[in-house]
Design an enzyme around this catalytic site. Structure first.
Site, PDB file in Angstrom:
ATOM      1  N   HIS A  62       0.878  -1.296   0.015  1.00  0.00           N
ATOM      2  CA  HIS A  62       0.017  -0.034  -0.006  1.00  0.00           C
ATOM      3  C   HIS A  62       1.007   1.253  -0.048  1.00  0.00           C
ATOM      4  CE1 HIS A  62      -3.047  -2.622   2.246  1.00  0.00           C
ATOM      5  NE2 HIS A  62      -3.210  -2.769   0.848  1.00  0.00           N
ATOM      6  N   LYS A  72       5.371   6.544   8.000  1.00  0.00           N
ATOM      7  CA  LYS A  72       4.888   5.622   8.946  1.00  0.00           C
ATOM      8  C   LYS A  72       6.126   5.085  10.006  1.00  0.00           C
ATOM      9  CE  LYS A  72       1.177   3.734   6.158  1.00  0.00           C
ATOM     10  NZ  LYS A  72       0.761   2.447   5.612  1.00  0.00           N
ATOM     11  N   TYR A 132       0.836   1.370  14.187  1.00  0.00           N
ATOM     12  CA  TYR A 132       1.793   2.420  13.641  1.00  0.00           C
ATOM     13  C   TYR A 132       1.078   3.731  13.689  1.00  0.00           C
ATOM     14  CZ  TYR A 132      -1.647   1.508   9.659  1.00  0.00           C
ATOM     15  OH  TYR A 132      -2.769   1.372   8.996  1.00  0.00           O
ATOM     16  N   ASP A 169      -5.619  -8.692  -3.399  1.00  0.00           N
ATOM     17  CA  ASP A 169      -5.436  -9.770  -4.450  1.00  0.00           C
ATOM     18  C   ASP A 169      -5.652  -9.162  -5.696  1.00  0.00           C
ATOM     19  OD1 ASP A 169      -4.573 -12.522  -4.938  1.00  0.00           O
ATOM     20  OD2 ASP A 169      -6.787 -13.158  -5.085  1.00  0.00           O
TER      21      ASP A 169
END
Length: 179
Positions: A62, A72, A132, A169
């Site tokens: 991502h 992050k 996170y 997916d």
């Protein structure tokens, strides 16, 4: 905290510095001054938690589209994960390079992932929890991703994913995701 720069510019593995006694230990998980001392300008504005029930659950790869790229600081607060960052900055010397590290409650390590890198992870244990901190706050509509098994990136995952969301997916190769 012990900062180790990885092969990807701006990505750091951060190991805890433990102060131990008969009760257990104390450590910092974030300190703005220590980050600044290492040339990292990071002031998190949002904290998130991801829980995965099943071993070998894959989440990723991502990223957020410009100008909404996310920075992050990732840590595994329960269980264990194989955490991956991929440099997707076309002008970077390490464009398309990836780094993978084991993060677990046991080792207490964190991975700092700067803007311009994609992120994903594979759980190595059931009941894994990832927390996170990030900057900026999530902006809907700008999230993007690419195939976890994109042959152009060739991430060497430690196991074959057993659980993947339908969204993850169906992601396309990085070359198409950046187009």
């Amino acid at each position: 905290m012990i900062f180790t720069e990885t092969e990807i510019q701006g990505v750091y593995l951060i190991e805890p510095y433990l102060i131990e006694d008969e009760r257990g230990y104390f450590t910092r998980s974030y300190c703005q001054q220590e980050f600044a001392d290492h040339g990292i300008d990071f002031l998190p504005v949002q904290s998130n938690v991801s829980y995965s029930k099943t071993k070998h659950t894959l989440r990723g790869m991502h990223f957020h589209a410009a100008p909404f790229e996310e920075t992050k600081l990732v840590r595994c607060s329960a269980g264990a994960i194989y955490d991956v960052a991929v440099d997707i900055r076309p002008d970077s010397l390490t464009f398309k390079k990836w780094i993978g590290v084991n993060l677990s409650r046991q080792n207490g390590c964190e991975l700092f992932i700067p803007a311009g890198c994609a992120h994903g992870f594979l759980t190595l244990e059931a009941d894994s929890e990832v927390s996170y901190q990030m900057y900026p706050a999530y902006t809907p509509g700008h999230d993007r991703g690419f195939q976890w098994n994109d042959p152009d990136i060739a991430i060497d995952w430690p196991a074959k994913p057993q659980v993947i969301s339908a969204r993850d997916d169906a992601l396309e190769p990085l070359s198409e995701a950046l187009a």
